[in-house]
Structure formats: C-alpha cells, structure tokens
Design an enzyme around this catalytic site. Sequence first.
Site, PDB file in Angstrom:
ATOM      1  N   GLY A   1       0.838  -1.190   0.000  1.00 18.47           N
ATOM      2  CA  GLY A   1       0.000   0.000   0.000  1.00 18.47           C
ATOM      3  C   GLY A   1       0.875   1.242   0.000  1.00 18.47           C
TER       4      GLY A   1
ATOM      5  CD  GLN B   1       3.351   5.746   2.943  1.00 20.16           C
ATOM      6  OE1 GLN B   1       2.413   5.229   2.342  1.00 20.16           O
ATOM      7  NE2 GLN B   1       4.288   5.028   3.543  1.00 20.16           N
TER       8      GLN B   1
ATOM      9  CG  HIS C   1      -0.665   1.091   7.339  1.00 19.44           C
ATOM     10  ND1 HIS C   1       0.299   0.609   8.201  1.00 19.44           N
ATOM     11  CD2 HIS C   1       0.006   1.891   6.470  1.00 19.44           C
ATOM     12  CE1 HIS C   1       1.478   1.111   7.869  1.00 19.44           C
ATOM     13  NE2 HIS C   1       1.330   1.891   6.820  1.00 19.44           N
ATOM     14  CD  GLU C   2      -1.382   2.313   2.817  1.00 18.20           C
ATOM     15  OE1 GLU C   2      -0.894   3.465   2.864  1.00 18.20           O
ATOM     16  OE2 GLU C   2      -0.686   1.289   2.929  1.00 18.20           O
TER      17      GLU C   2
ATOM     18  CG  HIS D   1       0.234   6.615   5.741  1.00 12.84           C
ATOM     19  ND1 HIS D   1       1.354   7.076   6.397  1.00 12.84           N
ATOM     20  CD2 HIS D   1       0.478   5.306   5.471  1.00 12.84           C
ATOM     21  CE1 HIS D   1       2.234   6.075   6.517  1.00 12.84           C
ATOM     22  NE2 HIS D   1       1.726   4.987   5.968  1.00 12.84           N
TER      23      HIS D   1
ATOM     24  CB  CYS E   1       5.106   2.031   7.812  1.00  9.96           C
ATOM     25  SG  CYS E   1       4.637   3.541   6.942  1.00  9.96           S
ATOM     26  CG  LEU E   2       6.755   0.999   1.851  1.00 10.82           C
ATOM     27  CD1 LEU E   2       6.079   1.304   0.520  1.00 10.82           C
ATOM     28  CD2 LEU E   2       7.941   0.060   1.668  1.00 10.82           C
TER      29      LEU E   2
HETATM   30  O1  GNR Z   1       4.035  -2.708   2.655  1.00 14.86           O
HETATM   31  C1  GNR Z   1       3.355  -2.552   3.684  1.00 14.86           C
HETATM   32  N1  GNR Z   1       3.040  -3.636   4.430  1.00 14.86           N
HETATM   33  C2  GNR Z   1       2.124  -3.608   5.461  1.00 14.86           C
HETATM   34  C3  GNR Z   1       2.056  -4.701   6.318  1.00 14.86           C
HETATM   35  C4  GNR Z   1       1.164  -4.734   7.349  1.00 14.86           C
HETATM   36  C5  GNR Z   1       0.292  -3.683   7.544  1.00 14.86           C
HETATM   37  C6  GNR Z   1       0.351  -2.574   6.717  1.00 14.86           C
HETATM   38  C7  GNR Z   1       1.262  -2.538   5.680  1.00 14.86           C
HETATM   39  S1  GNR Z   1       1.305  -1.164   4.622  1.00 14.86           S
HETATM   40  C8  GNR Z   1       2.965  -1.198   4.122  1.00 14.86           C
HETATM   41  C9  GNR Z   1       3.218  -0.137   3.056  1.00 14.86           C
HETATM   42  C10 GNR Z   1       3.005   1.227   3.654  1.00 14.86           C
HETATM   43  O2  GNR Z   1       3.772   1.774   4.409  1.00 14.86           O
HETATM   44  N2  GNR Z   1       1.881   1.816   3.356  1.00 14.86           N
HETATM   45  O3  GNR Z   1       1.588   3.006   3.886  1.00 14.86           O
HETATM   46 NI    NI Z   2       2.668   3.098   5.769  1.00 17.84          NI
END
Ligand code: GNR
Ligand code: NI
Length: 174
Positions: free
Chosen positions: A46, A51, A136-137, A140, A94-95
């Site tokens: 995601g 980001q 999660h997204e 953000h 998270c990236l």
């Molecule tokens: O690549 C991602 N893996 C992930 C694993 C578990 C819960 C959420 C994520 S999202 C993350 C990519 C990211 O930072 N998206 O904002």
């Molecule tokens: Ni993230």
Amino acid sequence: MALREILIAPHPALKTKAEPVVDVDDEVRELLDDMLGTMYAAPGIGLAAPQIGVAKRLVVVDVSAKDSPNEPLHLINPEIVATGETREVAEEGCLSLPDIYADIERFERVFVRFRDRDGAVRELDADGLLARCLQHEIDHLDGVLFVDHLSMLRRRMLLRKLAKQQREKQRQAS
Ligand code: GNR
Ligand code: NI
C-alpha cells in the site's frame, strides 16, 4: 510513470492531514500511476500520497500474492463508513518507517467508500490483510503512523531506533 521518493519519519509531510480531491482528472490519475509504480518498486502492499509528499487523499493498494496476477486498487477520498465489531492484532510495517515492525490492533472488517480512477463512487467490504492495509493507509491521510497506536514509551523507543538506523545509513553513504 515516474518513481517518487518515499519520505521517512520524522518528515513533517507524514504528520499533515491531506486534502480531499475535488476533480478526478488526468493529473490525479498520473499521481496514482506514480504511486502504484513506486509501491511495487519498494516493494509494499500500500502507499498513501503523503508518503511521497503530496497532501491529497489518494491511496493505492495491492495485497495479491507475489506469484499471482496484480490486483491494484486506486482509492480517491477513501472513508471508513462502517466497521465490524471485532478487532485483531497483527504485525505491521511501513515504507516510511523502514525496518520497524510492531503488533497493532485494527478492525477485522471495514466498509470503505471511495472514488475510483473514473470518479465513480464505489464501496469495498474488506477483511484480512486488505482491511488492515486500508486502515493503515487511511491513517496516513490523517497524518497518523502505525507507531501512533502504541504507548508513548514504545513509540519513542521505535522512533529512536529508526533515527539511529538512518544516522548509520547516512554515515555509510558518505
Ligand atoms: O508494505 C506494507 N506492508 C504492510 C504490512 C502490514 C500492515 C500494513 C502494511 S502497509 C505497508 C506499506 C506502507 O507503508 N503503506 O503506507
Ligand atoms: Ni505506511
């Protein structure tokens, strides 16, 4: 499609609330394409526009298995309109927080309303990894990182670990 730089915490853009998209036009579709390409290259499942330093409510997601065809989702102004009753704990990364992982509690099931790349209103009934990723997204888009769901002590510990890693990376690069 252009690859974009993924911002790392504590970048201020990651703490900023993103603005709704008004017109679903070619500029928005171009941004979504850049985001999807950047996400696949990372690789991640995601990516939210903040980001890459863009304060717009845009998200891309693909939770398909590595060895199966891609299933990209492009979400414009996504909103959680309802949730299931039960929550589940699982590990997140998270990236924007490279090499940091923590167990986070999320709703097991969410109903998300959004606009697609053609501007059509759509709804998604998500569970499992997709539901987790969408929460999660959407966080953000509101300037929230997964570590913000932890205690202040644990958050500070993980952010210090990240800062130390980044310092070490800088040192090695110079
Ligand atoms: O690549 C991602 N893996 C992930 C694993 C578990 C819960 C959420 C994520 S999202 C993350 C990519 C990211 O930072 N998206 O904002
Ligand atoms: Ni993230």
